[in-house]
Design a protein around this motif. Structure first.
Motif, PDB file in Angstrom:
ATOM      1  N   ARG A  78       0.824  -1.213   0.000  1.00 35.78           N
ATOM      2  CA  ARG A  78       0.000   0.000   0.000  1.00 35.78           C
ATOM      3  C   ARG A  78       0.857   1.261   0.000  1.00 35.78           C
ATOM      4  NH1 ARG A  78      -2.816  -2.736   4.277  1.00 35.78           N
ATOM      5  NH2 ARG A  78      -1.806  -1.309   5.709  1.00 35.78           N
ATOM      6  N   GLY A  79       2.145   1.098   0.203  1.00 39.58           N
ATOM      7  CA  GLY A  79       3.026   2.253   0.233  1.00 39.58           C
ATOM      8  C   GLY A  79       3.065   2.945   1.575  1.00 39.58           C
ATOM      9  N   ALA A  80       2.479   2.316   2.599  1.00 41.01           N
ATOM     10  CA  ALA A  80       2.443   2.927   3.920  1.00 41.01           C
ATOM     11  C   ALA A  80       3.814   2.889   4.590  1.00 41.01           C
ATOM     12  CB  ALA A  80       1.413   2.225   4.795  1.00 41.01           C
ATOM     13  N   PHE A  81       4.635   1.929   4.212  1.00 36.44           N
ATOM     14  CA  PHE A  81       5.949   1.790   4.827  1.00 36.44           C
ATOM     15  C   PHE A  81       6.818   0.978   3.896  1.00 36.44           C
ATOM     16  CE2 PHE A  81       9.108   0.113   7.751  1.00 36.44           C
ATOM     17  CZ  PHE A  81       9.397   1.235   8.505  1.00 36.44           C
ATOM     18  N   SER A  82       8.038   1.382   3.732  1.00 37.36           N
ATOM     19  CA  SER A  82       8.935   0.581   2.908  1.00 37.36           C
ATOM     20  C   SER A  82      10.269   0.411   3.620  1.00 37.36           C
ATOM     21  CB  SER A  82       9.141   1.217   1.533  1.00 37.36           C
ATOM     22  OG  SER A  82       9.922   2.380   1.650  1.00 37.36           O
ATOM     23  N   ILE A  83      10.872  -0.703   3.380  1.00 40.69           N
ATOM     24  CA  ILE A  83      12.175  -1.015   3.953  1.00 40.69           C
ATOM     25  C   ILE A  83      13.197  -0.949   2.833  1.00 40.69           C
ATOM     26  CG2 ILE A  83      13.572  -2.824   5.021  1.00 40.69           C
ATOM     27  CD1 ILE A  83      11.573  -1.648   6.896  1.00 40.69           C
ATOM     28  N   GLU A  84      14.211  -0.176   3.088  1.00 47.08           N
ATOM     29  CA  GLU A  84      15.309  -0.082   2.136  1.00 47.08           C
ATOM     30  C   GLU A  84      16.577  -0.521   2.843  1.00 47.08           C
ATOM     31  OE1 GLU A  84      15.242   3.627   0.044  1.00 47.08           O
ATOM     32  OE2 GLU A  84      13.091   3.466  -0.322  1.00 47.08           O
ATOM     33  N   LYS A  85      17.667  -0.496   2.140  1.00 47.27           N
ATOM     34  CA  LYS A  85      18.921  -1.012   2.665  1.00 47.27           C
ATOM     35  C   LYS A  85      19.313  -0.413   4.019  1.00 47.27           C
ATOM     36  CE  LYS A  85      23.633  -2.111   1.319  1.00 47.27           C
ATOM     37  NZ  LYS A  85      24.610  -2.094   0.231  1.00 47.27           N
ATOM     38  N   PRO A  86      19.250   0.907   4.234  1.00 51.83           N
ATOM     39  CA  PRO A  86      19.651   1.440   5.548  1.00 51.83           C
ATOM     40  C   PRO A  86      18.826   0.881   6.710  1.00 51.83           C
ATOM     41  CG  PRO A  86      19.504   3.215   3.939  1.00 51.83           C
ATOM     42  CD  PRO A  86      18.928   1.983   3.294  1.00 51.83           C
ATOM     43  N   GLU A  87      17.519   0.757   6.521  1.00 56.63           N
ATOM     44  CA  GLU A  87      16.665   0.213   7.578  1.00 56.63           C
ATOM     45  C   GLU A  87      16.988  -1.260   7.827  1.00 56.63           C
ATOM     46  OE1 GLU A  87      14.451   3.630   5.767  1.00 56.63           O
ATOM     47  OE2 GLU A  87      15.394   1.876   4.912  1.00 56.63           O
ATOM     48  N   ALA A  88      17.189  -2.001   6.777  1.00 53.62           N
ATOM     49  CA  ALA A  88      17.496  -3.422   6.906  1.00 53.62           C
ATOM     50  C   ALA A  88      18.834  -3.627   7.621  1.00 53.62           C
ATOM     51  CB  ALA A  88      17.521  -4.084   5.530  1.00 53.62           C
ATOM     52  N   LEU A  89      19.832  -2.836   7.261  1.00 52.53           N
ATOM     53  CA  LEU A  89      21.143  -2.967   7.900  1.00 52.53           C
ATOM     54  C   LEU A  89      21.093  -2.558   9.372  1.00 52.53           C
ATOM     55  CD1 LEU A  89      23.514  -1.688   5.068  1.00 52.53           C
ATOM     56  CD2 LEU A  89      23.209  -4.043   5.870  1.00 52.53           C
ATOM     57  N   ALA A  90      20.340  -1.524   9.691  1.00 50.47           N
ATOM     58  CA  ALA A  90      20.205  -1.104  11.087  1.00 50.47           C
ATOM     59  C   ALA A  90      19.554  -2.205  11.921  1.00 50.47           C
ATOM     60  CB  ALA A  90      19.396   0.187  11.173  1.00 50.47           C
ATOM     61  N   SER A  91      18.529  -2.834  11.389  1.00 53.68           N
ATOM     62  CA  SER A  91      17.861  -3.925  12.100  1.00 53.68           C
ATOM     63  C   SER A  91      18.813  -5.099  12.299  1.00 53.68           C
ATOM     64  CB  SER A  91      16.627  -4.394  11.330  1.00 53.68           C
ATOM     65  OG  SER A  91      15.655  -3.404  11.321  1.00 53.68           O
ATOM     66  N   LEU A  92      19.573  -5.407  11.289  1.00 52.35           N
ATOM     67  CA  LEU A  92      20.520  -6.518  11.369  1.00 52.35           C
ATOM     68  C   LEU A  92      21.600  -6.241  12.409  1.00 52.35           C
ATOM     69  CD1 LEU A  92      21.184  -9.263  10.204  1.00 52.35           C
ATOM     70  CD2 LEU A  92      22.501  -8.117   8.419  1.00 52.35           C
ATOM     71  N   ARG A  93      22.104  -5.024  12.438  1.00 54.20           N
ATOM     72  CA  ARG A  93      23.119  -4.665  13.437  1.00 54.20           C
ATOM     73  C   ARG A  93      22.541  -4.733  14.850  1.00 54.20           C
ATOM     74  NH1 ARG A  93      24.758  -0.537   9.276  1.00 54.20           N
ATOM     75  NH2 ARG A  93      26.533  -1.512   8.267  1.00 54.20           N
ATOM     76  N   ALA A  94      21.322  -4.277  15.025  1.00 62.63           N
ATOM     77  CA  ALA A  94      20.680  -4.348  16.339  1.00 62.63           C
ATOM     78  C   ALA A  94      20.512  -5.806  16.771  1.00 62.63           C
ATOM     79  CB  ALA A  94      19.330  -3.631  16.306  1.00 62.63           C
ATOM     80  N   LEU A  95      20.131  -6.658  15.838  1.00 61.35           N
ATOM     81  CA  LEU A  95      19.987  -8.078  16.145  1.00 61.35           C
ATOM     82  C   LEU A  95      21.317  -8.668  16.603  1.00 61.35           C
ATOM     83  CD1 LEU A  95      18.272 -10.670  16.190  1.00 61.35           C
ATOM     84  CD2 LEU A  95      18.889 -10.992  13.784  1.00 61.35           C
TER      85      LEU A  95
END
Length: 103
Positions: A78-95
């Motif tokens: 729906r375009g309400a939220f999108s995940i791009e590389k910076p968000e994905a990498l931040a989540s991975l680092r937090a994990l």
């Protein structure tokens, strides 16, 4: 990332079940498989109470949980939220930070 966190918490909580029962108010006699019925928020809270993760990493885990709840395929379509590389990498680092506590 959220499902990886959930799987790791499930494994660690079950592996340290005696501690979880004594520190988290879980009724004695409850089987470790009971953890599979817990929501992620309960797993995170009890992992901290049992000393499996630090208080700081409880907040990191809660942030990952909240991020997981935001990232839903229907929302992205729906375009309400999108995940791009910076968000994905931040989540991975937090994990990775939380994994250090769990392992």
């Amino acid at each position: 990332v959220g499902s990886v966190l959930e799987s790791l918490l499930l494994d660690r909580l079950q592996a340290h079940w005696t501690t979880v029962v004594s520190k988290c108010g879980v009724p004695s006699g409850t089987k470790p498989a009971h953890v599979e019925d817990w929501k992620l928020v309960q797993m995170i809270a009890n992992a901290e109470k049992a000393g499996l993760i630090t208080a700081g990493n409880k907040y990191v885990s809660d942030a990952l949980r909240n991020h997981r709840n935001l990232v839903h395929p229907a929302r992205e379509l729906r375009g309400a939220f999108s995940i791009e590389k910076p968000e994905a990498l931040a989540s991975l680092r937090a994990l990775h930070v939380v994994i250090k506590d769990l392992m």
